[in-house]
Design an enzyme around this catalytic site. Structure first.
Site, mmCIF file in Angstrom:
data_model
loop_
_atom_site.group_PDB
_atom_site.id
_atom_site.type_symbol
_atom_site.label_atom_id
_atom_site.label_comp_id
_atom_site.label_asym_id
_atom_site.label_seq_id
_atom_site.Cartn_x
_atom_site.Cartn_y
_atom_site.Cartn_z
ATOM 1 N N SER A 1 49.820 40.527 38.517
ATOM 2 C CA SER A 1 49.135 40.873 39.757
ATOM 3 C C SER A 1 48.506 39.634 40.355
ATOM 4 C CB SER A 1 48.049 41.931 39.484
ATOM 5 O OG SER A 1 47.067 41.411 38.602
ATOM 6 N N GLY A 2 47.862 39.810 41.498
ATOM 7 C CA GLY A 2 47.074 38.731 42.077
ATOM 8 C C GLY A 2 47.797 37.896 43.099
ATOM 9 N N TYR B 1 32.668 27.179 35.789
ATOM 10 C CA TYR B 1 33.755 27.512 36.707
ATOM 11 C C TYR B 1 33.658 26.675 37.984
ATOM 12 C CZ TYR B 1 36.644 30.238 39.915
ATOM 13 O OH TYR B 1 37.586 30.614 40.828
#
Length: 295
Positions: A31-32, A179
């Protein structure tokens, strides 16, 4: 095979396209943004190769991409960006197997998690930056051979909340800040790559796809996942929308004029001044070469 990609302007760039695309393999490879980008590229006639460490997810993604794009020219190869030996083995196999590489899309990403790669780097820095850094460098000779070629690296607007600390590049204390630093590293990497390849037919772009609905929350608690699902449904964009800027930088004639640029919503965007520091970008490149043992 001679394959053309149709640019967003309606022209056909004379490129023999072999598109190496990284799905969000660590965030759900089926997905994505990665999968939607792959579907779009396959529909344009590209030979698409997705690289994934989970072969079951990769095979499922390939089936879905083929079905949605009505193209059989979609394949997968095994790669674990959290393992530098795997990166080297992948590049060796790729170069032996594939004669062309026209577009490399560095799309794999890890969210902020307190974990380490097989080479003892923080997972965010190791996967989001070092894995892509080594891979791109090892494939750069093939990209140059196939010029004009492009490298598109996904980043995030959250880069603005942190600066790099060269005394502790492997920072792994606060997940969100870890991140952010990895996404800032992606931007510096893209800029320095553009400088190194200037005049050699390879262009480089950093893309913020927006805040996209995806399965990145799978690394967190059930309560956090439930909360984020509500927030993503209310405020985040679909992966199909998020993929548009990636696609734009991969095929647009206009984007080709902005190598080293940072793109949001299919147009160049302005970075914070500290993220445009060429000296820092070069310093990070040299430090990364030492960390992945390229020098």
């Amino acid at each position: 095979m001679l394959i053309f990609l149709l640019s967003s302007s309606g022209h056909k760039p004379h490129l023999n396209m072999n598109l190496l695309l990284f799905l969000f393999v660590f965030l759900g490879g089926n997905s994505g943004v990665g999968k939607d980008t792959a579907v779009s590229m396959a529909m344009r006639g590209a030979r698409v190769i997705i690289a994934c460490r989970d072969l079951d997810k990769a095979e499922k993604a390939v089936r879905e991409i083929k079905f949605k794009s009505h193209s059989l020219n979609v394949f997968h190869m095994e790669l674990d960006l959290a393992n530098l030996r795997s990166v080297r083995e992948f590049c060796k196999n790729f170069i032996q197997r594939e004669k062309r590489l026209d577009i490399l899309i560095n799309n794999a990403a890890m969210p902020g998690v307190l974990d380490c790669t097989d080479d003892n780097f923080s997972m965010c820095f190791g996967v989001n930056h070092l894995g892509h850094f080594l891979l791109t460098n090892l494939l750069l000779p093939r990209l140059r051979e196939c010029a004009p070629s492009r490298v598109v690296t996904l980043t995030c607007s959250s880069y603005k909340y942190q600066k790099l600390d060269f005394q502790d590049l492997n920072y792994n204390l606060l997940p969100f800040f870890t991140y952010c630093r990895s996404k800032l590293a992606n931007i510096y990497f893209s800029q320095e790559l553009a400088r190194i390849t200037e005049g050699k037919g390879v262009t480089s772009y950093a893309v913020h796809p927006g805040f996209v609905q995806s399965s990145w929350t799978c690394h967190y608690s059930v309560l956090f996942r439930m909360l984020m699902q509500v927030i993503m449904w209310m405020f985040f964009v679909s992966s199909e929308i998020g993929a548009q800027t990636v696609i734009y930088c991969a095929v647009s004639d206009e984007a080709a004029k902005h190598s080293g640029g940072y793109f949001v919503d299919c147009r160049p965007a302005t970075l914070r001044p500290f993220a445009r520091d060429a000296g820092v970008a070069k310093k990070l490149w040299e430090a990364s070469e030492r960390l992945v043992k390229l020098v």
